[in-house]
Design a protein around this motif. Structure first.
Motif, mmCIF file in Angstrom:
data_model
loop_
_atom_site.group_PDB
_atom_site.id
_atom_site.type_symbol
_atom_site.label_atom_id
_atom_site.label_comp_id
_atom_site.label_asym_id
_atom_site.label_seq_id
_atom_site.Cartn_x
_atom_site.Cartn_y
_atom_site.Cartn_z
ATOM 1 N N THR A 149 2.396 5.227 9.422
ATOM 2 C CA THR A 149 1.040 5.753 9.421
ATOM 3 C C THR A 149 0.487 5.737 8.000
ATOM 4 O OG1 THR A 149 1.577 7.184 11.310
ATOM 5 C CG2 THR A 149 -0.393 7.716 10.040
ATOM 6 N N MET A 150 -0.665 5.056 7.836
ATOM 7 C CA MET A 150 -1.296 4.941 6.526
ATOM 8 C C MET A 150 -2.613 5.700 6.526
ATOM 9 S SD MET A 150 -2.720 1.576 4.550
ATOM 10 C CE MET A 150 -4.044 1.463 5.760
ATOM 11 N N ARG A 151 -2.902 6.375 5.429
ATOM 12 C CA ARG A 151 -4.163 7.096 5.252
ATOM 13 C C ARG A 151 -4.845 6.570 3.995
ATOM 14 N NH1 ARG A 151 -0.589 10.503 7.547
ATOM 15 N NH2 ARG A 151 -1.308 11.821 9.272
ATOM 16 N N LEU A 172 0.825 -1.206 0.000
ATOM 17 C CA LEU A 172 0.000 0.000 0.000
ATOM 18 C C LEU A 172 0.861 1.259 0.000
ATOM 19 C CD1 LEU A 172 -2.742 -1.093 2.551
ATOM 20 C CD2 LEU A 172 -2.859 -1.127 0.058
ATOM 21 N N PRO A 173 0.431 2.273 -0.771
ATOM 22 C CA PRO A 173 1.177 3.549 -0.795
ATOM 23 C C PRO A 173 0.698 4.481 0.308
ATOM 24 C CG PRO A 173 -0.541 3.604 -2.441
ATOM 25 C CD PRO A 173 -0.664 2.255 -1.758
ATOM 26 N N ASP A 174 1.112 5.737 0.194
ATOM 27 C CA ASP A 174 0.675 6.802 1.121
ATOM 28 C C ASP A 174 0.936 6.426 2.574
ATOM 29 O OD1 ASP A 174 -0.245 8.265 -1.071
ATOM 30 O OD2 ASP A 174 -2.218 7.290 -0.990
ATOM 31 N N VAL A 175 2.170 6.027 2.868
ATOM 32 C CA VAL A 175 2.573 5.655 4.225
ATOM 33 C C VAL A 175 3.665 6.617 4.683
ATOM 34 C CG1 VAL A 175 3.549 3.847 5.682
ATOM 35 C CG2 VAL A 175 1.993 3.236 3.815
ATOM 36 N N THR A 176 3.513 7.108 5.910
ATOM 37 C CA THR A 176 4.500 8.005 6.513
ATOM 38 C C THR A 176 5.207 7.267 7.647
ATOM 39 O OG1 THR A 176 3.121 9.929 6.000
ATOM 40 C CG2 THR A 176 4.865 10.227 7.632
ATOM 41 N N TYR A 177 6.534 7.333 7.649
ATOM 42 C CA TYR A 177 7.324 6.594 8.641
ATOM 43 C C TYR A 177 7.955 7.560 9.642
ATOM 44 C CZ TYR A 177 6.893 2.890 5.168
ATOM 45 O OH TYR A 177 6.400 1.974 4.282
ATOM 46 N N ALA A 178 8.119 7.067 10.880
ATOM 47 C CA ALA A 178 8.765 7.859 11.926
ATOM 48 C C ALA A 178 9.542 6.920 12.843
ATOM 49 C CB ALA A 178 7.738 8.655 12.733
#
Length: 341
Positions: free
Chosen positions: A240-242, A223-229
């Motif tokens: 974090t996926m939206r 899945l795309p649109d993932v933010t990593y921290a």
């Protein structure tokens, strides 16, 4: 009565002078060199009696050289590793150039660590010693935050009377241990959502070193649109996926995987199944066995009303032109076909 003074410039140079007026008279060496160590003889000659002698054995203490840590035969500065979880290895602390032979200790905080071997060798040219002290360590998760210190100092019994000789030297190392993630969890996935909602899901893992690699999947599709921290010094990683949900997401299974990027082991996973609420979608058609071009007046006809909804529908209204609806209560499921004869 004054006497004549003489000194050999080739022996002590201008670092020495004799104070005859002190009681007792004294020879001063300033500064002292390591090569000054040895036996010194003081001879006093008298006019009417035989000469007297006083012998002094001067011991020059040389502070130990800076300790260095050896791992797998090479010098290490900062961190030892990488080490695998459960791997056993040895660390050696070495200090050269001290006289007498330095004492080496390994410490974790204030706790002394047991030594598996101690060795000291004398360099016959310089007259100084090289000392080594080795410890055995087991790489564990607890060792990741530890700091081990080697302390090199002159043994107490070699110190002369007077103020302490401040000559202890230390060096410290930490440990680079490769560890798999301990846990992975999808947060914020318990409640149903309505179609058209921008859903935010967080996948969280901890315990991996170096930081874990996280992936979101739907089936086998990444899945795309993932933010990593990365948080807590690399111990915690979040992804974090939206996603803008629609009715096709209802019942979909999402998976988050966590893996150490340098370990060839299977990732750990957590899954969640989405529940999406959406308004009924209605379709109306003739019965499957009926042909629209073959219906005659007086024939029986029936219609099929297909309904897709979440939550499940509970009432179906049939209307003919503008007539009052005929209500049919139909407790069922989210997908159903309702017939009217």
């Amino acid at each position: 009565m004054s006497g004549q003074r003489w000194k050999d410039e080739k022996v002590l140079g201008d670092r020495s002078y004799f104070i005859a007026s002190s009681d007792p008279p004294r020879l001063v060496l300033e500064p002292v060199h390591a090569s000054d160590q040895g036996v010194y003889t003081c001879r006093v000659d008298y006019s009417l009696s035989s000469s007297t002698y006083v012998i002094v054995n001067l011991t020059v203490i040389i502070p130990p050289g800076p300790p260095q840590v050896l791992w797998q035969g090479r010098s290490v500065v900062g961190a030892v590793g990488p080490l695998g979880d459960g791997e056993r290895t040895h660390l050696t602390c070495r200090s050269s150039g001290g006289r007498p032979s330095p004492v080496l200790t390994w410490l974790e905080g204030s706790r002394s660590l047991p030594l598996v071997s101690v060795n000291s060798t004398l360099d016959p040219v310089s007259g100084t010693f090289t000392a080594e002290a080795t410890i055995s360590i087991l790489a564990t998760r607890e060792l990741l935050d530890a700091s081990y210190t080697c302390h090199a100092y002159t043994p107490r019994h070699a110190r002369l009377e007077g103020p302490p000789i401040l000559q202890g030297r230390t060096t410290s190392v930490s440990f680079n241990i490769t560890l798999p993630p301990q846990n992975v969890k999808i947060l914020g996935s318990q409640s149903a959502v309505t179609e058209g909602t921008l859903l935010r899901l967080v996948c969280r893992t901890y315990g991996s070193h170096p930081p874990a690699r996280l992936q979101w999947l739907r089936g086998d599709t990444l899945l795309p649109d993932v933010t990593y921290a990365i948080e807590d010094g690399g111990n915690i990683t979040t992804a974090t996926m939206r996603v803008l949900v629609n009715r096709q997401h209802d019942g979909a299974t999402l998976t988050c995987t966590a893996a150490n990027p340098v370990l060839s082991v299977a990732p750990i996973t957590d899954t969640t199944t989405l529940t999406v609420y959406y308004a009924p979608v209605v379709g109306l058609s003739l019965g499957r066995s009926m042909k629209a071009d073959r219906i005659k007046e007086g024939d029986d006809a029936y219609f099929e009303c297909s309904i897709e909804a979440n939550p499940s529908f509970h009432r179906v209204d049939w209307r003919h032109k503008r007539e009052s609806p005929s209500a049919v209560t139909h407790p069922c499921c989210s997908h159903a076909s309702h017939k009217l004869l």
